[in-house]
Scaffold this motif. Structure first.
Motif, PDB file in Angstrom:
ATOM      1  N   LYS A   1     -19.462  -3.350   5.554  1.00 22.88           N
ATOM      2  CA  LYS A   1     -18.159  -3.012   4.983  1.00 22.88           C
ATOM      3  C   LYS A   1     -17.999  -3.610   3.594  1.00 22.88           C
ATOM      4  O   LYS A   1     -18.472  -4.717   3.311  1.00 22.88           O
ATOM      5  N   ILE A   2     -17.325  -2.875   2.756  1.00 26.64           N
ATOM      6  CA  ILE A   2     -17.042  -3.352   1.410  1.00 26.64           C
ATOM      7  C   ILE A   2     -16.036  -4.491   1.474  1.00 26.64           C
ATOM      8  O   ILE A   2     -15.202  -4.569   2.391  1.00 26.64           O
ATOM      9  N   ARG A   3     -16.113  -5.391   0.532  1.00 24.21           N
ATOM     10  CA  ARG A   3     -15.150  -6.485   0.471  1.00 24.21           C
ATOM     11  C   ARG A   3     -13.752  -5.932   0.234  1.00 24.21           C
ATOM     12  O   ARG A   3     -13.555  -5.044  -0.605  1.00 24.21           O
ATOM     13  N   ALA A   4     -12.786  -6.482   0.945  1.00 26.00           N
ATOM     14  CA  ALA A   4     -11.424  -5.947   0.855  1.00 26.00           C
ATOM     15  C   ALA A   4     -10.848  -6.115  -0.549  1.00 26.00           C
ATOM     16  O   ALA A   4     -10.100  -5.264  -1.035  1.00 26.00           O
ATOM     17  N   GLU A   5     -11.192  -7.217  -1.225  1.00 26.92           N
ATOM     18  CA  GLU A   5     -10.616  -7.499  -2.540  1.00 26.92           C
ATOM     19  C   GLU A   5     -11.435  -6.942  -3.690  1.00 26.92           C
ATOM     20  O   GLU A   5     -11.056  -7.122  -4.859  1.00 26.92           O
ATOM     21  N   ALA A   6     -12.541  -6.265  -3.413  1.00 31.14           N
ATOM     22  CA  ALA A   6     -13.416  -5.769  -4.478  1.00 31.14           C
ATOM     23  C   ALA A   6     -12.723  -4.685  -5.291  1.00 31.14           C
ATOM     24  O   ALA A   6     -12.143  -3.752  -4.734  1.00 31.14           O
ATOM     25  N   ASN A   7     -12.802  -4.823  -6.609  1.00 32.05           N
ATOM     26  CA  ASN A   7     -12.172  -3.883  -7.530  1.00 32.05           C
ATOM     27  C   ASN A   7     -13.239  -3.368  -8.494  1.00 32.05           C
ATOM     28  O   ASN A   7     -13.838  -4.149  -9.238  1.00 32.05           O
TER      29      ASN A   7
END
Length: 527
Positions: free
Chosen positions: A489-495
Motif C-alpha cells: 500500500k502507498i503511504r497515506a501521507e505521500a504527496n
C-alpha cells in the motif's frame, strides 16, 4: 520574411519555441499532420519531457504554498500555470489521448490532426471565454437503469484540464489520507489493502458501516463549490451553469457537476475531503479519541466508502449522524438502499472484492460473485462475436479480458477462483469448437486447436504462417498461471507534488514496472 497562410502568420525561422512567444510566430511545419495516434509534433526545441517538467515544477510550488497556507501566492501561481504554454499543451494532449477523444460535444468537433491540436492550444485563453451546453447521453448501469452523462465540447474539456492542473496540487495537499479514488499513484488495490490492515487483527473493529452516496456527481451544491474550491470562480461558474441539451431541448443545470467533465472527479474528491476527520471526531466525548480503542477508520474510493467501528451503537448513533450532517452541507445524502451496518463475520462487498472474517479469525478477501459473473458474460460475448472469425483474433480478445480481470484480483485470495475460471472457459471453448465444426470429431479438433506445453496438452492455440513459411503460435493464457502478489500500500501521507517524496514515487514506479515486466514474461512463457 512573413508568409500569410489562412488566418495564421508563420515566420520562417528555425528558432526554438520559447514560453511567452505568440502563437502566430510558430513555424508552419509544426502544423504538419502525423500518423502517430497519441503524440503529435511539438514546436521545434520542445519535447514532452520538457513540458511535463515545466508543469510539474509549477505544481510543486503551488503545493508548497498551500502547505504553508500562503493563499495569495497560491492564487498567483495558479494564474501563472493557467496561462503557461506548457500547461496548455499538456491539457490538449490529455483530452486528445483519453478514451473520450472521439466523442464530440454539441458542436460535433473533435481534434485529430496535429494542426487541429496545435491550433487548439491557441484557443485556450480566459478573455471572452464562454462555455457551450453539455450533450446529454445515457449509458446503462449494472442495476438496469440509465446513467446520464454530460459531454462538454473539446475546448471546454481542454479548459477544464488546464485548470485541473492548477487545482490538483491543492487537492493532494488537503486530501484525506485514506482516499484512493481519482488520485494519482493510488488505486483500488491500495483501498483493499487498507481494509485488510484495519480489519485483519484479532482486536480490530468487528462492525462495518458500508455506505454509498446517492447520485454524488448530480447533487453537489453549486454554492458550496463556489465558496470552497480554490479555482478561478468565473471559469467554475461557467462550467457549473452551462446547461445541457437533451433531445434538442436546453435544460439548466441547477446542481451537480457533469460526469463527463475532466475536472468533475477532482471537484467531487475535494467536496468529500474531511469525511475521515469528521468520522473520527464523532466519538463520544468521554472516550479517548484513539483509533486503537474506537476502531474508527474510513476507507474511501470516490463516493463509495466503508467505516469501521468496535460497536454497532458507535456507528449507528455517533458516526452515521455526523456523516449525514457533513453531507447535507454539500447537498448530498446517503443512499438508503446501499447503506447498512453489518458484522465482519457476515462479509461485505467493496470495489469488486468480498471481505469476510471467518471463525478462525482470518480475514479472507476474494472476488465477488458479481465480478465473476461479469467476467463470464464478457467471455461469452467474445465467443459469440467470433463464431465465424479466425481463432487468433478471438484468443487475443480473450487474453486481454482474462489478463485484465486477473491482474485486478491477483492481490486477493483468488487462486481457487482462477482455476475455476480456467475450467469453465475450457468447456465453453469446447462447445464453441463443436458449433464451429459440427462435422468433425474430437480427435481432429484436438489435433488442430490444442498443443502440449510442459505437462499440459490442453492448451488452446491458433497457428499463423507468414510468407516465409514460418509458423507462430498464439496461446490462450491460463488464469491459474497468474501468481498471487500481495500489494504494497502507498503511504497515506505521500504527496506526488512534494519534493520530499520524489524518490519514494520514483522507486515505487520502477519497482512496479519491473514486477509487471517480469510478470508478463512469465505468463506469456517468455525467457
Amino acid at each position: 520574411m512573413l508568409t500569410f497562410i489562412g488566418c495564421f502568420v508563420a515566420r520562417e525561422s528555425e528558432e526554438p519555441f520559447q514560453e511567452g512567444m505568440h502563437m502566430k510566430t510558430i513555424p508552419w511545419n509544426v502544423y504538419a499532420p502525423t500518423r502517430r495516434k497519441e503524440h503529435w509534433k511539438l514546436p521545434d526545441g520542445l519535447d514532452w519531457s520538457t513540458v511535463l517538467l515545466k508543469v510539474k515544477r509549477l505544481q510543486m510550488r503551488i503545493a508548497k504554498a498551500a502547505r504553508l497556507k500562503k493563499y495569495r501566492l497560491v492564487q498567483s501561481l495558479q494564474w501563472l500555470l493557467a496561462h503557461s504554454f506548457y500547461a496548455k499543451l499538456l491539457a490538449v494532449r490529455r483530452v486528445t489521448s483519453n478514451k473520450g477523444k472521439n466523442t464530440p460535444g454539441v458542436d460535433g468537433v473533435v481534434w485529430k490532426t496535429s494542426r487541429q491540436k496545435i491550433m487548439a492550444v491557441s484557443q485556450l485563453y480566459r478573455h471572452g471565454y464562454k462555455s457551450l451546453p453539455l450533450r446529454r447521453v445515457y449509458i446503462p448501469k449494472k442495476s438496469g437503469t440509465l446513467r446520464p452523462l454530460g459531454i462538454p465540447i473539446m475546448r471546454d474539456r481542454a479548459m477544464q484540464a488546464l485548470h485541473a492542473l492548477t487545482l490538483a496540487p491543492i487537492a493532494e495537499t488537503y486530501a484525506d489520507p485514506n482516499s484512493y479514488g481519482f488520485r494519482p499513484s493510488r488505486s483500488c488495490a491500495d483501498a483493499i489493502r487498507q481494509c485488510f490492515n484495519c480489519l485483519s487483527g484479532k482486536h480490530d473493529a468487528q462492525w462495518i458501516l458500508e455506505a454509498d452516496i446517492a447520485s454524488c456527481f448530480d447533487n453537489i451544491n453549486h454554492q458550496w463549490l463556489l465558496n470552497n474550491i480554490p479555482v478561478d470562480k468565473k471559469m467554475l461558474t461557467l462550467w457549473l451553469k452551462s446547461g445541457f441539451l437533451d433531445k434538442g431541448e436546453l435544460f439548466p443545470t441547477l446542481r451537480g457537476t457533469p460526469q463527463g467533465g475532466i475536472i468533475s472527479p477532482l471537484l467531487m474528491n475535494m467536496t468529500l475531503d474531511g469525511l475521515e476527520q469528521t468520522a473520527k471526531k464523532s466519538v463520544p466525548w468521554n472516550m479517548p479519541r484513539s483509533n486503537a480503542r474506537t476502531g474508527v477508520h474510513v476507507i474511501r474510493y470516490a463516493d463509495d466508502f466503508v467505516i469501521t467501528g468496535k460497536t454497532k451503537e458507535l456507528l449507528e448513533l455517533r458516526v452515521k449522524p455526523a456523516i449525514t450532517s457533513f453531507l447535507e452541507e454539500r447537498g448530498l445524502t446517503l443512499s438508503e438502499e446501499k447503506t447498512r451496518i453489518i458484522r465482519i463475520d457476515e462479509g461485505f462487498d467493496f470495489l469488486g472484492q468480498h471481505l469476510r472474517k471467518y471463525r478462525n479469525g482470518k480475514l479472507i478477501i476474494t472476488p465477488t460473485r458479481k465480478s465473476v459473473h461479469g467476467l463470464m458474460d464478457a467471455l461469452r460475448n467474445i465467443l459469440n462475436d467470433h463464431q465465424g472469425d479466425d481463432a487468433g483474433s478471438m484468443i487475443r480478445r480473450l487474453n486481454q479480458t482474462v489478463l485484465g480481470w486477473c491482474n485486478y484480483h491477483r492481490h486477493a485470495c483468488s487462486s481457487r477462483i482462477f482455476r475455476w475460471v480456467d475450467s469453465w472457459l475450457f468447456w465453453e471453448i469446447k462447445r464453441w469448437l463443436h458449433r464451429r465444426h459440427p462435422n468433425k470429431g474430437r480427435r481432429w479438433i484436438m489435433k488442430k486447436y490444442y498443443r502440449r506445453i510442459k505437462n499440459c496438452r490442453w492448451n488452446f492455440h491458433a497457428v499463423k504462417t507468414d510468407s516465409n513459411g514460418m509458423r507462430s503460435y498464439r496461446d490462450l493464457i491460463k488464469a491459474c498461471r497468474i501468481r498471487i502478489l500481495r500489494h504494497v500500500k502507498i503511504r497515506a501521507e505521500a504527496n506526488p507534488f512534494d519534493p520530499d517524496y520524489s524518490d519514494y514515487f520514483a522507486n515505487r514506479k520502477s519497482l512496479n514496472r519491473n514486477c509487471q515486466n517480469n510478470r508478463f514474461a512469465e505468463e506469456l512463457g517468455l525467457p
